[in-house]
Design a protein around this motif. Structure first.
Motif, short mmCIF file in Angstrom:
data_model
loop_
_atom_site.label_atom_id
_atom_site.label_comp_id
_atom_site.label_asym_id
_atom_site.label_seq_id
_atom_site.Cartn_x
_atom_site.Cartn_y
_atom_site.Cartn_z
N HIS B 40 0.82 -1.21 0.00
CA HIS B 40 0.00 0.00 0.00
C HIS B 40 0.85 1.26 0.00
O HIS B 40 0.34 2.35 0.26
N GLU B 41 2.09 1.13 -0.30
CA GLU B 41 2.98 2.29 -0.29
C GLU B 41 3.21 2.79 -1.71
O GLU B 41 3.43 2.00 -2.63
N ASP B 42 3.20 4.11 -1.86
CA ASP B 42 3.39 4.71 -3.18
C ASP B 42 4.76 5.33 -3.35
O ASP B 42 5.21 5.54 -4.48
N ALA B 43 5.42 5.67 -2.26
CA ALA B 43 6.74 6.28 -2.36
C ALA B 43 7.46 6.14 -1.02
O ALA B 43 6.82 5.94 0.03
N LEU B 44 8.75 6.22 -1.08
CA LEU B 44 9.53 6.23 0.16
C LEU B 44 10.82 7.01 -0.04
O LEU B 44 11.30 7.17 -1.17
N VAL B 45 11.33 7.49 1.08
CA VAL B 45 12.66 8.09 1.11
C VAL B 45 13.37 7.49 2.31
O VAL B 45 12.77 7.34 3.40
N GLY B 46 14.61 7.11 2.12
CA GLY B 46 15.34 6.50 3.22
C GLY B 46 16.78 6.96 3.25
O GLY B 46 17.32 7.42 2.25
N VAL B 47 17.36 6.83 4.42
CA VAL B 47 18.79 7.08 4.59
C VAL B 47 19.40 5.84 5.21
O VAL B 47 18.90 5.32 6.21
N MET B 48 20.44 5.34 4.56
CA MET B 48 21.12 4.18 5.11
C MET B 48 22.56 4.56 5.41
O MET B 48 23.22 5.21 4.59
N VAL B 49 23.05 4.14 6.56
CA VAL B 49 24.47 4.34 6.89
C VAL B 49 25.11 2.97 7.05
O VAL B 49 24.48 2.01 7.52
N ARG B 50 26.34 2.89 6.60
CA ARG B 50 27.06 1.62 6.65
C ARG B 50 28.46 1.85 7.21
O ARG B 50 29.10 2.85 6.88
N ALA B 51 28.92 0.92 8.01
CA ALA B 51 30.31 0.91 8.46
C ALA B 51 30.83 -0.50 8.26
O ALA B 51 30.14 -1.48 8.56
N GLN B 52 32.03 -0.59 7.72
CA GLN B 52 32.56 -1.90 7.37
C GLN B 52 34.06 -1.93 7.60
O GLN B 52 34.75 -0.95 7.30
N GLY B 53 34.54 -3.03 8.10
CA GLY B 53 35.98 -3.23 8.24
C GLY B 53 36.44 -4.40 7.41
O GLY B 53 35.69 -5.36 7.20
N MET B 54 37.65 -4.32 6.88
CA MET B 54 38.18 -5.42 6.08
C MET B 54 39.19 -6.17 6.94
O MET B 54 40.03 -5.56 7.61
N TYR B 55 39.12 -7.48 6.93
CA TYR B 55 40.03 -8.24 7.78
C TYR B 55 40.80 -9.32 7.03
O TYR B 55 41.44 -10.18 7.64
N GLY B 56 40.77 -9.31 5.76
CA GLY B 56 41.53 -10.30 5.02
C GLY B 56 41.19 -10.27 3.56
O GLY B 56 40.51 -9.35 3.09
N GLY B 291 30.45 -5.88 8.46
CA GLY B 291 30.01 -4.56 8.86
C GLY B 291 28.57 -4.54 9.32
O GLY B 291 27.97 -5.59 9.59
N ALA B 292 28.04 -3.35 9.37
CA ALA B 292 26.67 -3.16 9.82
C ALA B 292 26.04 -2.00 9.07
O ALA B 292 26.74 -1.09 8.64
N THR B 293 24.73 -2.11 8.91
CA THR B 293 23.99 -1.01 8.29
C THR B 293 22.81 -0.63 9.18
O THR B 293 22.31 -1.46 9.95
N LEU B 294 22.39 0.59 9.05
CA LEU B 294 21.18 1.06 9.72
C LEU B 294 20.44 1.95 8.74
O LEU B 294 21.05 2.82 8.10
N MET B 295 19.16 1.68 8.59
CA MET B 295 18.38 2.45 7.61
C MET B 295 17.07 2.90 8.23
O MET B 295 16.39 2.14 8.92
N VAL B 296 16.72 4.15 7.99
CA VAL B 296 15.42 4.66 8.40
C VAL B 296 14.67 5.05 7.14
O VAL B 296 15.24 5.62 6.21
N VAL B 297 13.40 4.66 7.08
CA VAL B 297 12.60 4.84 5.87
C VAL B 297 11.29 5.54 6.22
O VAL B 297 10.62 5.16 7.18
N ARG B 298 10.96 6.54 5.45
CA ARG B 298 9.66 7.20 5.54
C ARG B 298 8.87 6.85 4.29
O ARG B 298 9.39 7.01 3.19
N THR B 299 7.66 6.36 4.47
CA THR B 299 6.87 5.96 3.31
C THR B 299 5.60 6.81 3.19
O THR B 299 5.13 7.41 4.16
N TRP B 300 5.07 6.80 2.00
CA TRP B 300 3.79 7.47 1.74
C TRP B 300 2.86 6.53 0.99
O TRP B 300 3.30 5.73 0.19
#
Lengths: 183, 300
Positions: B40-56, B291-300
């Motif tokens: 039932h969603e027509d549009a969304l806007v989101g922001v995602m942040v990511r942090a990642q480390g390389m270990y090999g 790594g890890a991500t976090l995302m917040v989403v606003r929908t319409w």
């Protein structure tokens, strides 16, 4: 194989059939269901609600629907719920009706015939029918989904109040915001 | 994460799946495909942040940890938007900002900038949960525009100012999804083609990339979904001036745990913890990280 492919073809083409695109012949459709034909003359307006027992939106709207039905019953409004999901059955639906405190029946429609005929895709989809079976309103209960808000637009209530006062509904058609009916 | 896998990730974001005990059919949009519009969603806007480390990294098919003193940390902030054009067709766009900090050979530096912009489309022929017999079937497509800086154009010694691949990319895929009670299963396959890029006097082209993504989501409560996802991505050998470069292909396998919380009709949060698997033959010629991500989403 045909039984599998036919619904797949219809699904792929996005064809739901029924009254989804408009009340082409609502009275004819209503007459296909004897239980409905029998029930319609008992009230000035009948709310036909497509019910989903597993739907969060349905659960969220139970109290609102109970209040609305109770408020408008003295003015000639009755509610009939239809369970068109594949899991529908008289025993399960009667248990759901009792558990949710509905003062109205749930018609079991495991083959989805009512949903097909009336173009219902989602739980909480409602139709308001007059005694002849003509559709006077179709769509959602209100503008909320699973999280109820004070600012919701009460689409069904507005339609019913207008109709019992002899006016046309402010909106004849809205969107039902419930879960997909599992067929 | 390479830009190609980022494109597949965006396609994957659209690929995925809310449940009473929430509707499991929509768990993907909550848990593992947060950029996807739910029914039932027509549009969304989101922001995602990511942090990642390389270990090999994988040398050939064998994993080796990073040499002492070598480190890398990657950060990304994505602005994501999606809109339903009509009915079952939806489009999404991602505009990333990418930052890298790297230490190697006694040097350390950081850099970043605008990454490669990605655009994706999804068409749902059928929807998961609408039928017990027919799963949700969706076609996916995407393009990546090389708005970032390719490593070949990087100016800093450790190339931390590289933010993109430098190549146009096109991706296609197919997603299958079905709900089983409170569970939702998703299988998505995709192929990405990368355009040739001129580097110095050489025409280089990365090999065709294909991926298989699987997710199992469980709807815990009406609003809360948890998902386990696995993705295997492999890339064929690259070509330089039309000549295939033997053993240059790459692959990697990533596992993730995702949690989605639709705390409001119009808002949802999604978090993911992931790692590439440092297991022989589950990766090839690739750096390995988590790594890890976090995302917040606003929908319409």
């Amino acid at each position: 194989m045909v039984r599998l492919l036919a619904p797949l073809a219809l699904a792929l083409l996005g064809c739901g059939g029924g009254l989804g695109a408009g009340a082409r012949d609502a009275r004819t459709v209503a007459r296909r269901f004897p239980a409905l034909v029998e029930a319609l003359p008992r009230a000035r307006f009948t709310v036909l609600e497509f019910f989903s027992s597993r739907c969060t939106c349905q659960k969220a709207h139970d109290e609102r629907l109970r209040r609305l039905a109770s408020e408008l019953a003295p003015r000639g409004v009755q509610v009939i719920a239809v369970d068109s999901e594949a899991t529908a059955g008289p025993a399960k639906d009667e248990a759901e009706r009792a558990r949710r405190g509905y003062a109205w029946p749930i018609v079991s429609d495991p083959r989805g015939e009512w949903a097909d005929a009336f173009g219902a895709e989602f739980g909480t989809f409602v139709l308001v029918l007059d005694p002849t079976g003509a559709v006077r309103y179709r769509g959602g209960i209100d503008s909320d989904r699973a999280h109820l808000s004070d600012g919701a637009t009460p689409w069904l209530r507005d339609a019913l109040v207008a109709l019992v006062e002899g006016r046309e509904p402010p909106l004849g058609e809205t969107r039902a915001l419930g879960c997909l009916l599992e067929r | 994460m390479s830009r190609a896998s980022a494109l597949l990730a965006l396609v994957g974001l659209l690929a995925g799946a809310r449940a009473a005990r929430g509707q499991a059919c929509c768990a993907g949009a909550t848990a593992f495909a947060p950029a996807r519009l739910a029914i039932h969603e027509d549009a969304l806007v989101g922001v995602m942040v990511r942090a990642q480390g390389m270990y090999g990294s994988f040398h050939g098919n064998h994993f080796a940890g990073s040499p002492p003193g070598d480190d890398e940390a990657d950060f990304e902030q994505d602005l994501i938007a999606a809109v339903r054009l009509w009915g079952r067709l939806q489009l999404a766009a991602t505009l990333p900002l990418v930052e890298t900090w790297r230490r190697a050979g006694g040097l350390s530096e950081g850099g970043g900038g605008l990454g490669d912009a990605q655009f994706a489309a999804r068409y749902d022929f059928t929807l998961a949960g609408g039928s017990r017999k027919i799963p949700g079937i969706a076609a996916l497509a995407g393009v990546t525009v090389p708005s970032g800086k390719a490593s070949s154009d990087a100016g800093s010694p450790l190339a931390t100012d590289a933010t993109g691949t430098g190549a146009f990319q096109a991706a296609g895929g197919l997603a299958l999804e079905q709900a089983f009670g409170a569970f939702l299963v998703n299988l998505t396959g995709g192929i990405t083609w990368r355009a040739p890029v001129r580097v110095g006097n050489l025409d280089t082209q990365q090999g065709l990339l294909w991926s298989l993504f699987a997710a199992l989501a469980y709807t815990i409560t009406d609003d809360l979904v948890v998902a386990l996802t696995a993705a295997y991505t492999a890339e064929l050998d690259a070509r330089v001036d039309g000549v295939t470069q033997a053993d240059s292909g790459r692959s990697w396998t990533r596992l993730a745990v995702a949690v989605g919380w639709a705390f409001h009709d119009d808002w949802r949060l999604q978090a993911t913890v992931y790692s590439d698997l440092p297991v022989a033959y589950l990766g090839r010629n690739m750096d390995v990280g988590g790594g890890a991500t976090l995302m917040v989403v606003r929908t319409w």
